[in-house]
Design an enzyme around this catalytic site. Structure first.
Site, short mmCIF file in Angstrom:
data_model
loop_
_atom_site.label_atom_id
_atom_site.label_comp_id
_atom_site.label_asym_id
_atom_site.label_seq_id
_atom_site.Cartn_x
_atom_site.Cartn_y
_atom_site.Cartn_z
N TRP A 299 9.93 -44.06 3.23
CA TRP A 299 10.17 -45.46 2.82
C TRP A 299 11.81 -45.63 3.05
O TRP A 299 12.07 -46.95 3.55
CB TRP A 299 9.86 -45.63 1.52
CG TRP A 299 9.81 -47.07 1.10
CD1 TRP A 299 9.82 -48.18 1.87
CD2 TRP A 299 9.25 -47.46 -0.06
NE1 TRP A 299 9.71 -49.32 1.15
CE2 TRP A 299 9.42 -49.14 -0.08
CE3 TRP A 299 9.01 -47.16 -1.54
CZ2 TRP A 299 9.07 -49.88 -1.10
CZ3 TRP A 299 8.44 -47.90 -2.46
CH2 TRP A 299 8.64 -49.30 -2.37
N ASP B 288 -0.61 -47.10 -2.70
CA ASP B 288 0.53 -47.33 -3.73
C ASP B 288 0.12 -47.09 -5.21
O ASP B 288 0.26 -47.84 -5.97
CB ASP B 288 1.24 -48.57 -3.46
CG ASP B 288 1.62 -48.96 -2.22
OD1 ASP B 288 2.02 -48.09 -1.56
OD2 ASP B 288 1.58 -50.05 -1.79
N ASP C 187 0.21 -43.77 0.86
CA ASP C 187 1.52 -43.79 0.13
C ASP C 187 1.11 -43.84 -1.34
O ASP C 187 1.95 -44.61 -2.00
CB ASP C 187 2.30 -45.18 0.46
CG ASP C 187 2.48 -45.15 2.15
OD1 ASP C 187 2.71 -44.25 2.80
OD2 ASP C 187 2.80 -46.34 2.62
#
Length: 346
Positions: free
Chosen positions: A246, A166, A187
């Site tokens: 997501w 992230d 991600d």
């Protein structure tokens, strides 16, 4: 009697007029916060050695009055700044600039919540960053955001954004990334923003099972998505995918992008939810390199035609022509802010 007045056409006209006036005033107030001179900025310098206005970046941001009406340019002198930074929502039109990303580094070491772990958090609109490295050194053991962007109309030029999971929480709003280097493993570009990445270098440090994007978009009515134009993707061979959803209507497009053999042949993943295969929008257009071979791509991704790709080949989705601005060419001393603030207090 009261019911008759409430139901009369005259009353409804007056009520409608009052509503229009109310919203017009709100719009005027919002517009009044837009700087009248977009070529001139108030200059604040940050220097760890003590030769600037402040030693810490956050102190410089804190010094900017809320709802100020001028461009503010915070020049960060070379150094490693170990601090977490927040640009609050009531401080728009701030530029944060280093001299070059290799020597102007903002770094912190924190994992956990994607909202709380960010090294730099942008909540304000019309923010610009230039020539900075933003780094979360937490490592591979969990979520650790380097940059969280939650304000509208934010632009990043020649920045390096580094973490593992992230890395870039591109949360909400319209954003533009130009010539940036973004590094991570899982991600590492995620969120529900409408963003254009132009000529960026995206590097996966994953050794296996890596994912570049995790776009949210929960309904088809949201005009959001990630578009990569003329970018470059690198990493170890056969270790990463272009993205996974997501949200059910996740939207990501790669165009004119160089893809190394780091990209796995299938290209995309449904995050263990086959129902999302019918709703996601994952497109590729005129990409090249060994990782761009679509022969073994998942069937629910798209090889875009020129007609389908056109809407993604410009900045229209983010309305870029209306708010992207060049760097200021004229500067005023920071004491101008203090002087105006003093006058208001007196």
């Amino acid at each position: 009697m009261g019911v008759q007045v409430m139901s009369s056409p005259h009353f409804l006209v007056v009520l409608l007029a009052q509503i229009v006036i109310f919203w017009t005033k709100k719009t005027i107030m919002a517009d009044s916060r837009t700087p009248s001179d977009m070529s001139t900025a108030l200059l604040i310098s940050v220097d760890q050695s003590g030769h600037g206005d402040y030693k810490k970046i956050q102190d410089a941001i804190d010094a900017v009055p809320p709802n100020h009406k001028e461009l503010v340019y915070i020049l960060v002198k070379p150094g490693i700044y170990k601090e977490k930074i927040v640009v609050p929502a009531d401080k728009p039109y701030i530029t944060l600039s280093g001299t070059q990303p290799s020597n102007t580094i903002i770094t912190w070491h924190e994992g956990g919540s994607i909202f709380d772990s960010a090294v730099v958090t942008i909540l304000a609109s019309d923010f610009v960053a230039r020539y900075l490295t933003i780094q979360n050194t937490f490592g591979r053991s969990g979520k650790a955001v380097a940059l969280r962007v939650s304000g509208d109309r934010a632009a990043f030029y020649n920045c390096r954004i580094l973490s593992y999971q992230d890395t870039l929480l591109d949360e909400t709003g319209r954003h533009f990334y130009s010539n940036c280097y973004i590094e991570g493993g899982t991600d590492f570009i995620c969120g529900d923003a409408a963003s254009v990445f132009e000529k960026c270098h995206v590097h996966s440090t994953s050794e296996v099972g890596g994912i570049i994007t995790a776009h949210h978009r929960s309904t088809p009515r949201e005009n959001t998505g990630f578009t990569f134009l003329g970018c470059k993707i690198t990493g170890s061979a056969g270790t990463t995918l272009l993205g996974r959803p997501w949200g059910a209507y996740s939207r990501v497009v790669f165009a004119f992008t160089s893809m190394s053999d780091a990209i796995l042949p299938q290209g995309w993943d449904d995050w263990r939810d086959p129902s999302k295969q019918r709703t996601v929008y994952y497109g590729e257009y005129k990409c090249y390199g060994p990782g761009a071979n679509r022969a073994k791509r998942v069937s629910w991704s798209r090889s875009l035609s020129t007609k389908e790709a056109l809407q993604f080949l410009n900045k229209n989705m983010i309305g870029g022509r209306g708010w992207l601005r060049p760097a200021p060419t004229h500067f005023k001393k920071f004491y101008t802010i203090n002087s105006e603030k003093t006058k208001e207090n007196n």
